[in-house]
Design a protein around this motif. Structure first.
Motif, mmCIF file in Angstrom:
data_model
loop_
_atom_site.group_PDB
_atom_site.id
_atom_site.type_symbol
_atom_site.label_atom_id
_atom_site.label_comp_id
_atom_site.label_asym_id
_atom_site.label_seq_id
_atom_site.Cartn_x
_atom_site.Cartn_y
_atom_site.Cartn_z
ATOM 1 N N GLU A 1 6.823 0.392 7.258
ATOM 2 C CA GLU A 1 7.968 0.539 6.365
ATOM 3 C C GLU A 1 9.178 -0.233 6.873
ATOM 4 O O GLU A 1 10.091 -0.526 6.106
ATOM 5 N N ILE B 1 4.587 -1.482 1.520
ATOM 6 C CA ILE B 1 4.781 -0.038 1.502
ATOM 7 C C ILE B 1 6.248 0.320 1.354
ATOM 8 O O ILE B 1 6.600 1.291 0.689
ATOM 9 N N ASN C 1 7.063 0.091 -2.242
ATOM 10 C CA ASN C 1 6.287 1.030 -3.062
ATOM 11 C C ASN C 1 5.611 0.330 -4.236
ATOM 12 O O ASN C 1 5.595 0.816 -5.361
#
Length: 236
Positions: free
Chosen positions: A38, A226, A229
Motif C-alpha cells: 500500500e 492495492i 483499490n
C-alpha cells in the motif's frame, strides 16, 4: 518522514529481448510492488520520445521515504526470483534513484498524475544540480510560467537520497554513479505537449541552476494497485 518517490531508468540492451523485458516488468516486477504494498501509491512506465538512451523510465509515488528501508520493500530485492536475478544481470542499464519530495505545484483536475485512471500522458525530466536553494528558486519561477500553458498538469522537485546504476554498459568507475542531487518532473496531458519546443525554452531559461539531461517521455502504461483499490486493469 518526507513523501517518497522512486524513479528507475532502464535499457534492455542486446542481451535482453524487448518481449522478455516487457513481460518481466509488466507481469512480475511492477505487480510485486503495486499489488501488495500500500506504500506504493502509483506506478507508471514511460518510453522515450527523444530517441535517447535509456529508453524507458518507471516512476512510483511512495507514501514515505521510510518505505525504502522497510523490510516489506527491501525483501523484494533481497529475494529476487531466479528469473529476475538473471534478467537484471543482463540489462544494459538499470539506474535506480530513491528520492524525497521537495516541492509540488499540486494536483490538477486534468489528469490523475501517475495513477492508472486518466494518467498524465507526457513527461519531461531533467537534472537541476546539487544546490537546494537555487533549485527551489528555479521551481518557483518556472511553475508560474508553466501555469499559462494549456496541457500542463504538474511540476515537482525531488531530492535524490540514494542511487545505484548497474548494467553491462555501466563502467565500474565512481564517475558512472554520479547523478544530480535535485531533479524536476513535469507532467502534461499529452506527449505532444511534452514535445513542444516552447515548453523546453521555459524550462531551460534560468541561469541559477545546473540544468542537465533533459528527457521527454510518452506514457506506456499506468498500473492499478492495492493503494488505488483498482486491481482489475491498467491504462496504456
Amino acid at each position: 518522514m518526507p513523501v517518497g518517490f522512486l524513479i528507475v531508468y532502464s535499457e534492455p540492451g542486446e542481451l535482453v529481448t524487448v518481449d522478455e523485458y516487457q513481460d518481466w516488468y509488466n507481469n512480475e516486477h511492477v505487480p510485486l510492488r503495486m499489488n501488495h504494498l500500500e506504500s506504493f501509491q502509483t506506478g507508471a512506465r514511460y518510453s522515450a520520445l527523444d530517441s535517447q538512451i535509456p529508453s524507458w523510465v518507471a516512476l512510483y509515488d511512495v507514501d514515505d521515504t521510510q518505505t525504502f528501508s522497510d523490510e516489506s520493500y527491501t525483501r523484494l530485492r533481497a529475494n529476487r526470483s531466479p528469473r529476475e536475478a538473471n534478467l537484471v544481470k543482463r540489462l544494459s542499464i538499470l539506474d535506480r534513484q530513491t528520492c524525497e519530495l521537495v516541492l509540488d505545484s499540486g494536483t490538477s483536475p486534468l489528469t490523475t498524475s501517475l495513477a492508472s485512471k486518466n494518467p498524465s500522458r507526457g513527461l519531461i525530466t531533467h537534472g537541476l544540480g546539487n544546490q537546494e536553494e537555487p533549485a527551489k528558486e528555479w521551481f518557483d519561477a518556472v511553475s508560474v510560467m508553466l501555469k499559462d500553458n494549456r496541457g500542463w498538469v504538474r511540476t515537482r522537485l525531488f531530492k535524490c537520497i540514494d542511487n545505484l546504476k548497474t548494467g553491462v554498459s555501466i563502467p565500474p568507475v565512481p564517475e558512472a554513479q554520479v547523478v544530480p542531487m535535485f531533479f524536476a518532473l513535469h507532467e502534461f496531458t499529452s506527449a505532444e505537449m511534452a514535445m513542444d519546443p516552447f515548453v523546453t525554452d521555459i524550462l531551460s531559461t534560468s541561469t541559477v541552476v545546473s540544468f542537465s539531461n533533459l528527457r521527454k517521455w510518452g506514457l506506456y502504461r499506468a498500473y492499478p494497485g492495492i493503494a488505488q483499490n483498482n486491481l482489475t486493469g491498467s491504462v496504456d
